[in-house]
Design a protein around this motif. Structure first.
Motif, PDB file in Angstrom:
ATOM      1  N   ASP A 130       1.131   3.943  -2.991  1.00  0.00           N
ATOM      2  CA  ASP A 130       0.823   5.345  -2.737  1.00  0.00           C
ATOM      3  C   ASP A 130       1.988   6.233  -3.180  1.00  0.00           C
ATOM      4  OD1 ASP A 130      -0.734   7.523  -1.714  1.00  0.00           O
ATOM      5  OD2 ASP A 130       0.483   7.491   0.114  1.00  0.00           O
ATOM      6  N   GLU A 177       0.835  -1.193   0.000  1.00  0.00           N
ATOM      7  CA  GLU A 177       0.000   0.000   0.000  1.00  0.00           C
ATOM      8  C   GLU A 177       0.877   1.254   0.000  1.00  0.00           C
ATOM      9  OE1 GLU A 177      -3.578   2.130   2.550  1.00  0.00           O
ATOM     10  OE2 GLU A 177      -2.591   0.359   3.382  1.00  0.00           O
ATOM     11  N   SER A 197      -2.294   2.889  -8.205  1.00  0.00           N
ATOM     12  CA  SER A 197      -3.506   2.586  -7.447  1.00  0.00           C
ATOM     13  C   SER A 197      -3.794   1.093  -7.363  1.00  0.00           C
ATOM     14  CB  SER A 197      -4.712   3.317  -8.032  1.00  0.00           C
ATOM     15  OG  SER A 197      -4.942   2.910  -9.370  1.00  0.00           O
ATOM     16  N   GLU A 256      -1.617  -0.271  -4.595  1.00  0.00           N
ATOM     17  CA  GLU A 256      -2.163   0.217  -3.329  1.00  0.00           C
ATOM     18  C   GLU A 256      -3.387  -0.609  -2.921  1.00  0.00           C
ATOM     19  OE1 GLU A 256      -3.550   4.483  -1.387  1.00  0.00           O
ATOM     20  OE2 GLU A 256      -2.793   4.428  -3.435  1.00  0.00           O
TER      21      GLU A 256
END
Length: 58
Positions: A24, A20, A29, A32
């Motif tokens: 980030d 994650e 995305s 993440e």
């Protein structure tokens, strides 16, 4: 809760947290989201083992 199961659940949580964070930081995305899924998997496994332990104590 077995030691191996505890470690596996914590490893999933940690792996997810790292993914994650990297997702980030790199604005990825999908990475993440994958990290969040791994964390949820770890939390779910940990919860399931706690339920098993609760029934074993009786």
């Amino acid at each position: 809760m077995g030691t191996d199961d505890k470690l596996d659940a914590k490893a999933d949580q940690l792996k997810g947290k790292v993914k994650e964070g990297v997702g980030d930081a790199t604005d990825d995305s999908s990475l993440e989201t994958e990290g969040k899924v791994d964390q949820a998997k770890g939390h779910l496994s940990e919860s399931a083992e706690k339920v098993k332990d609760a029934f074993k104590k009786d």
